[in-house]
Design a protein around this motif. Structure first.
Motif, PDB file in Angstrom:
ATOM      1  N   HIS A 423     -28.836 -23.159  79.276  1.00  0.00           N
ATOM      2  CA  HIS A 423     -30.143 -23.798  79.211  1.00  0.00           C
ATOM      3  C   HIS A 423     -31.106 -23.261  78.210  1.00  0.00           C
ATOM      4  O   HIS A 423     -32.055 -23.745  77.840  1.00  0.00           O
ATOM      5  N   ILE A 424     -30.508 -21.828  78.003  1.00  0.00           N
ATOM      6  CA  ILE A 424     -31.223 -20.926  77.300  1.00  0.00           C
ATOM      7  C   ILE A 424     -30.403 -20.409  75.942  1.00  0.00           C
ATOM      8  O   ILE A 424     -29.424 -19.998  76.121  1.00  0.00           O
ATOM      9  N   ILE A 425     -31.060 -20.327  74.950  1.00  0.00           N
ATOM     10  CA  ILE A 425     -30.498 -19.559  73.602  1.00  0.00           C
ATOM     11  C   ILE A 425     -31.077 -18.126  73.470  1.00  0.00           C
ATOM     12  O   ILE A 425     -32.231 -18.169  73.304  1.00  0.00           O
ATOM     13  N   GLY A 426     -30.318 -17.040  73.235  1.00  0.00           N
ATOM     14  CA  GLY A 426     -30.749 -15.697  73.066  1.00  0.00           C
ATOM     15  C   GLY A 426     -30.633 -15.145  71.486  1.00  0.00           C
ATOM     16  O   GLY A 426     -29.527 -14.512  71.633  1.00  0.00           O
ATOM     17  N   PRO A 427     -31.464 -15.439  70.645  1.00  0.00           N
ATOM     18  CA  PRO A 427     -31.033 -15.077  69.374  1.00  0.00           C
ATOM     19  C   PRO A 427     -31.416 -13.536  69.196  1.00  0.00           C
ATOM     20  O   PRO A 427     -32.368 -13.009  69.740  1.00  0.00           O
ATOM     21  N   ALA A 428     -30.836 -12.851  68.211  1.00  0.00           N
ATOM     22  CA  ALA A 428     -31.174 -11.448  67.970  1.00  0.00           C
ATOM     23  C   ALA A 428     -32.554 -11.455  66.871  1.00  0.00           C
ATOM     24  O   ALA A 428     -32.521 -12.491  66.340  1.00  0.00           O
ATOM     25  N   ILE A 429     -33.314 -10.468  66.995  1.00  0.00           N
ATOM     26  CA  ILE A 429     -34.383 -10.259  66.185  1.00  0.00           C
ATOM     27  C   ILE A 429     -34.202  -9.210  65.082  1.00  0.00           C
ATOM     28  O   ILE A 429     -33.631  -8.364  65.726  1.00  0.00           O
ATOM     29  N   SER A 430     -34.706  -9.078  63.759  1.00  0.00           N
ATOM     30  CA  SER A 430     -34.614  -8.081  63.228  1.00  0.00           C
ATOM     31  C   SER A 430     -35.819  -7.082  63.415  1.00  0.00           C
ATOM     32  O   SER A 430     -36.716  -7.309  64.136  1.00  0.00           O
ATOM     33  N   GLY A 431     -35.662  -5.802  62.933  1.00  0.00           N
ATOM     34  CA  GLY A 431     -36.873  -5.003  62.811  1.00  0.00           C
ATOM     35  C   GLY A 431     -36.357  -3.645  63.473  1.00  0.00           C
ATOM     36  O   GLY A 431     -35.194  -3.671  64.314  1.00  0.00           O
ATOM     37  N   ALA A 432     -36.932  -2.449  63.365  1.00  0.00           N
ATOM     38  CA  ALA A 432     -36.684  -1.251  63.481  1.00  0.00           C
ATOM     39  C   ALA A 432     -36.938  -1.100  65.073  1.00  0.00           C
ATOM     40  O   ALA A 432     -37.869  -1.901  65.776  1.00  0.00           O
ATOM     41  N   PRO A 433     -36.022  -0.263  65.871  1.00  0.00           N
ATOM     42  CA  PRO A 433     -35.027   0.814  65.145  1.00  0.00           C
ATOM     43  C   PRO A 433     -33.727   0.090  65.389  1.00  0.00           C
ATOM     44  O   PRO A 433     -32.880   0.881  64.722  1.00  0.00           O
ATOM     45  N   ASN A 434     -33.618  -1.224  66.149  1.00  0.00           N
ATOM     46  CA  ASN A 434     -32.155  -1.561  66.026  1.00  0.00           C
ATOM     47  C   ASN A 434     -31.701  -2.322  64.569  1.00  0.00           C
ATOM     48  O   ASN A 434     -30.324  -2.419  64.482  1.00  0.00           O
ATOM     49  N   ASN A 435     -32.658  -2.732  64.003  1.00  0.00           N
ATOM     50  CA  ASN A 435     -32.275  -3.365  62.880  1.00  0.00           C
ATOM     51  C   ASN A 435     -31.141  -4.531  62.759  1.00  0.00           C
ATOM     52  O   ASN A 435     -30.169  -4.544  62.117  1.00  0.00           O
ATOM     53  N   TYR A 436     -31.381  -5.417  64.031  1.00  0.00           N
ATOM     54  CA  TYR A 436     -30.222  -6.439  64.166  1.00  0.00           C
ATOM     55  C   TYR A 436     -30.562  -7.378  62.947  1.00  0.00           C
ATOM     56  O   TYR A 436     -31.505  -7.408  62.396  1.00  0.00           O
ATOM     57  N   PRO A 437     -29.775  -8.420  62.855  1.00  0.00           N
ATOM     58  CA  PRO A 437     -30.017  -9.528  62.086  1.00  0.00           C
ATOM     59  C   PRO A 437     -30.971 -10.479  62.664  1.00  0.00           C
ATOM     60  O   PRO A 437     -31.037 -10.649  63.890  1.00  0.00           O
ATOM     61  N   GLU A 438     -31.611 -10.912  61.556  1.00  0.00           N
ATOM     62  CA  GLU A 438     -32.752 -12.008  62.204  1.00  0.00           C
ATOM     63  C   GLU A 438     -32.124 -13.487  62.557  1.00  0.00           C
ATOM     64  O   GLU A 438     -31.462 -14.128  61.642  1.00  0.00           O
TER      65      GLU A 438
END
Lengths: 565, 452
Positions: A423-438
């Motif tokens: 029912h839900i989508i959980g996308p990664a977001i960018s930014g410090a400190p993890n610097n995940y892909p946007e």
């Protein structure tokens, strides 16, 4: 004459083809345009009904808190509950004796002192541990030495470096899950996060006095069980003895009397849910019973908030194959399975308190794993809110990545996940400190919205990330996604923006955060909480009412002080 | 003076019979003829500029104009039997090695015999690829000839032909420069065999081709200290265009390829006003992998693989089958008529003022799907289970290179033997799991071509 016409005509055609081919709009791949063009499967009515169990603009306390406290411990979840988070988030793994843990890392080195307690091998105390075991009726098991040695060799054969599945839960309760935090986070370090006893020595001493004595637990913060997390959400805390050690006796099941350890080990445990039996690998041994009857007490510092839990199925190959069924049963055991015990209460907030934990939205399941999602679908059948988490390591390729994070790829994932009860989508977001892909660009958030699915990006660590995804991405400029993403929010008694309302794009419906206090304050300031007239994006024309949510956010440090840390 | 003239004419006649020049080399601008030493040297050039406008349903193609071919060619004949040819391309701003070969030919009682060595087109590569693009009646060759056909290779061939039979076979290497990371330069045997009647006004041929290629070269796959030779075979075609040569729509890579077997059939008919030709090709790609070495090398992860059977089930390989065909036809409204190149058994290009209309249907089938497997465009993978799995692996064997159906109509006008303009419209219909929204492509292409 005809010849001349032909020549002129041919040259003219070529010139026309060359000149008309220079339009810019078809020179590149435009994800924004494609996101509006691709077919996106829309959540069906059954799944949409379950989607609506989840409150809008939910604040999900990622591992309780990773910033202020040791993650996924009693301290982190008590703090998050009293802070006013809507959900206490965690990751699920299983011990060798089948206890469902709330633990993130696949090995225990980072968040415990295991390397200073146990060698990188089956614990040396394992044979003594087997010798110490008693049945539920108190009689010693008295496993033979040959049996114990053979089982120890079995354990050796199944050992993987510091993975939780090597250990019995009682052994894990000897570990200090807080002192590492103090070493890594000097500014947030607190002496109370670290244990003060020496469980290993105390256990050895206890066995000298009584070979059937139980192992001695640490007196600090523990690796948590899912049962612990649920207890904290219910306003409880651990029941500890005078020395600060939790009270949790354990015994071998009476029903296994007469069986050797090797026989117990060779019988793969299984779990039955609604007529289907799920069988784990034989290395798991569900032979111990932990007596939780006296494990918790009412928390004298309880704020009265009743958050839900947001629990993640980890990589399937590292967990028992009946993990999802185990969790079903565990939720059932603690009254948190809305399939067997649905809630009639629909108020997410009540009298200035979070009440999500008393509604059908009390549990959200989540996973990165296709296998776990598929098995969870077979067990839960889409009747409990489920979030599929998106990750990409492109140009690398992990087995569960969305490798092609394009409108076509996202549409394919959305369809597959809906077909598997998500029912839900959980996308990664960018930014410090993890610097995940946007992975929550406007076009991606727009596609999730088109699908009628909830969007829960992860994980917010900064004000910059919060403002970006909650209003400021386009700084007021119009975009092609405004038809679904722009929201007009009316002011509330607690909002601080000028004027009667503000209209801006909000690219999320809830957020995983390591700074619950920061997200809550931003939402209150901007009218996203404590508002009776929030436009409901899933039901155009209707409002979502969270006006009874807590309107003040405690000071993070003072709250820790108040909790006794 | 007269005697010299006769000698020259006789020599030229002999060259035309025995030193069989390629169609596009038949009338170069610069000829140096040293009759005393029986040497004839020629230099020629070719230039093609294309403009193309594409209209696509999803993924854009880059419309525009480009110099798609610029080529310098040279040839040298010695006596009645020896012929050397070389040409080099500069199209799209890149130098490229084209043909370079030496041929010895002799006319016997029943057959003309030719032995040729160098770098040139594989006999079984396809009838379309035996035909020079400068002599082609469409802006591009049929797509399937590029996807499933084979191009130039380094080798040696023997050809025997007369008015009824055309027997052409040879042996080639896989890579003309031997620039392979590992392994050896593979080996190919190929042949094209035709029965024909080319003596009357109605000329025709029918025949078959076969090609067996053993791939030798690949890359060394090092997994935790263990080395395995991984040979990968690639296939693909553009959308029958040179301005945007994007091969993502129809193409695939086949890791662990070992042998490539091509079987083909072809037919050609022409008269003064009309030509029609068709070709079918079936390709079989067999696989080979040192599974044991890879399996052993992967035994250090969290769960291991249990046994090699489990590993192989998760990482299946299978023999692949692909095919394609095309039919082309043309009608000359005016001009010198269609001509047959009996040395290469192909249709010649227009060699004087002419106007023709042409049409083609091509299909290329690079989808080799396994029933029951599920494809996810976000992963770009097929899954044998019918849904996405994390572990132990996809277990899938499907190849989704794409099936495309292309219909082209065109008109060509030759001002003279040196200059020609062409205009083609093509509609492609694509079925490819990875690009589910790319269904239809429309393209208008125009070409100006000079050959000197």
């Amino acid at each position: 004459m005809i010849k001349n016409y032909l020549r002129i005509g041919a040259i003219g055609l070529i010139a026309a083809a060359a000149m008309t081919s220079c339009s810019d709009e078809q020179q590149f791949v435009d994800y924004n345009a494609q996101a509006k063009k691709v077919d996106v499967q829309v959540l069906n009515s059954e799944l949409a009904k379950v989607r609506d169990y989840v409150p809008l603009y939910a604040v999900i306390a990622h591992r309780g808190s990773t910033y202020w406290t040791p993650e996924e411990t009693e301290a982190s979840w008590r703090w998050a509950r009293d802070m006013g988070a809507d959900y206490l988030e965690s990751d699920l793994q299983a011990t060798k004796d089948g206890v469902v843990l709330s633990l993130h890392d696949d090995n225990l080195k980072r968040t415990t002192n295991i390397q200073s307690v146990f060698s990188d091998q089956v614990p040396d105390i394992r044979r003594a541990f087997y010798r110490s075991l008693t049945y539920e009726d108190g009689t010693p098991c008295n496993f033979t030495e040959a049996d114990i040695n053979e089982q120890y060799n079995n354990d050796l054969g199944n050992y993987y470096s510091y993975y939780p599945r090597n250990y019995y839960y009682a052994e894990l309760l000897m570990l200090d899950a807080g002192s590492w935090f103090n070493e890594d986070n000097l500014e947030q370090a607190r002496a109370s996060f670290a244990s003060t006893n020496n469980p290993l020595q105390e256990t050895l001493d206890a066995w000298k006095a009584d070979k059937n004595a139980q192992v001695v637990y640490t007196n600090g913060l523990y690796i948590s069980a899912l049962a612990d997390q649920i207890a904290y959400a219910e306003g409880k805390k651990l029941n500890r003895d005078a020395q600060g050690r939790r009270i949790l006796p354990y015994h071998v099941k009476n029903s296994l009397k007469g069986k050797s350890l090797v026989e117990i080990c060779s019988a793969a445990p299984s779990t039955e849910v609604e007529g289907t039996t799920w069988t784990a690998q034989a290395r798991y041994m569900d032979f111990l019973v932990y007596d939780f009857s006296n494990a918790y007490v009412a928390d004298d510092k309880d704020s009265g908030n009743r958050p839900g839990i947001y629990i993640e199925f980890k990589e399937s190959w590292a967990q028992p194959k009946d993990m999802e069924a185990r969790v079903y049963k565990e939720l059932d055991k603690w009254g948190w399975n809305i399939i067997t015990k649905p809630e009639s209460n629909t108020q997410f907030y009540k009298n200035g308190k979070v009440n999500v934990g008393n509604t059908n939205g009390k549990v959200i399941l989540q996973s990165f794993s296709f296998d776990a999602t598929n098995r969870a679908f077979q067990v839960f059948k889409g009747r409990v809110p489920f979030c599929y988490l998106l990750w990409t390591s492109y140009p690398g390729d992990y087995a569960t990545d969305i490798k092609y994070d394009t409108p076509t790829g996202v549409a394919a994932f959305i369809k597959t996940m809906q077909d598997h009860g998500c029912h839900i989508i959980g996308p990664a977001i960018s930014g410090a400190p993890n610097n995940y892909p946007e992975m929550n660009c406007p076009w991606q958030a727009y596609m999730v919205r088109r699908a009628g699915m909830i969007n829960h990006p992860y994980s917010f660590d900064s004000q910059a990330q919060i403002t970006k995804h909650m209003g400021y991405w386009n700084y007021g400029w119009e975009t092609e996604f405004d038809d679904l993403m722009k929201v007009t929010i009316k002011k509330t008694p607690y909002s601080v923006f000028p004027g009667d309302s503000q209209t801006w794009p909000i690219y999320m419906d809830g957020c995983f955060t390591n700074h619950t206090e920061m997200n809550l304050q931003y939402m209150i300031d901007n009218g996203m909480r404590c508002n009776s007239q929030l436009p409901n994006p899933f039901h155009p024309g209707q409002n979502f009412d969270n006006s009874q949510a807590p309107s003040t956010v405690p000071n993070a440090v003072e709250l820790l002080n108040n909790l006794g840390y | 003076m007269k005697s010299y003239k006769y000698i020259l004419m006789s020599a030229l006649a002999a060259f035309s019979l025995s030193a069989t020049a390629q169609d596009f080399d038949s009338d170069p601008t610069l000829n140096i003829d040293n009759k005393e030493k029986q040497v004839k040297f020629t230099v020629g050039a070719r230039f093609m500029a294309d403009a193309a406008y594409y209209h696509t349903s999803f993924t854009p193609l880059q419309s525009g104009a480009a110099i798609t071919d610029a080529r310098i060619r040279t040839s040298m004949s010695y006596g009645e039997n020896w012929y050397f040819y070389a040409d080099f391309g500069f199209g799209n701003g890149k130098f490229s090695q084209k043909n370079i070969y030496l041929q010895y030919s002799t006319k016997g009682d029943d057959f003309t015999h030719a032995i040729k060595a160098g770098y040139y087109n594989d006999p079984a590569g396809s009838m379309a690829r035996q035909t020079s693009l400068g002599s082609y009646h469409f802006i591009s060759r049929a797509g399937m000839s590029n996807a499933i056909g084979a191009g130039r290779a380094l080798g040696v061939t023997y050809k025997a032909y007369n008015d009824n039979l055309f027997l052409y076979q040879g042996i080639f290497t896989e890579n003309q420069y031997n620039k392979i990371d590992a392994g050896f330069n593979g080996l190919t045997v190929a042949g094209r065999w035709l029965y024909r009647d080319i003596t009357g006004n109605d000329k025709w041929h029918v025949g078959a081709s076969a090609r067996f290629a053993h791939l030798g070269g690949g890359e060394t796959m090092v997994t935790k200290g263990s080395s395995v030779l991984k040979k990968t075979f690639s296939m693909g075609q553009t959308l029958e265009t040179f301005v945007d040569e994007d091969e993502q729509f129809v193409g695939c890579e086949l890791p662990w390829a070992n042998n490539v077997i091509d079987l083909g059939a072809e037919a050609l008919y022409l008269n003064n006003k009309f030509f029609a030709r068709a070709e079918y090709k079936h390709r079989i790609v067999t696989k080979e992998r040192d599974s044991y070495k890879i399996y052993i090398a992967q035994q250090d992860n969290i769960d291991g693989w249990g046994d090699i059977e489990l590993w192989e089930n998760a990482n299946k390989i299978k023999t692949n089958h692909f095919n394609g065909a095309y039919v082309e036809a043309g009608y000359q409204i005016f001009g010198g008529g269609y001509k047959y190149d009996k040395h290469d058994a192909v249709l010649k290009g227009n060699d004087g003022k002419a106007l023709e209309v042409v049409a083609r249907f091509n299909y290329t089938a690079l989808n080799n799907l396994t029933e029951g497997e599920y494809f996810n465009a976000g992963r770009g993978n097929y899954y044998a289970a019918g849904w996405m799995e994390d572990w132990p692996g996809t277990g899938a064997t499907s190849v989704g290179g794409g099936d495309i159906y292309s219909t082209t109509v065109g008109v060509n006008y030759s001002f003279n033997k040196y200059a020609q303009v062409m205009l083609n419209y093509t509609w492609h219909n694509l079925k490819k799991d990875f690009l589910p929204y790319d269904k239809n492509f429309h393209q208008v292409q125009a070409r100006v071509q000079f050959t000197f």
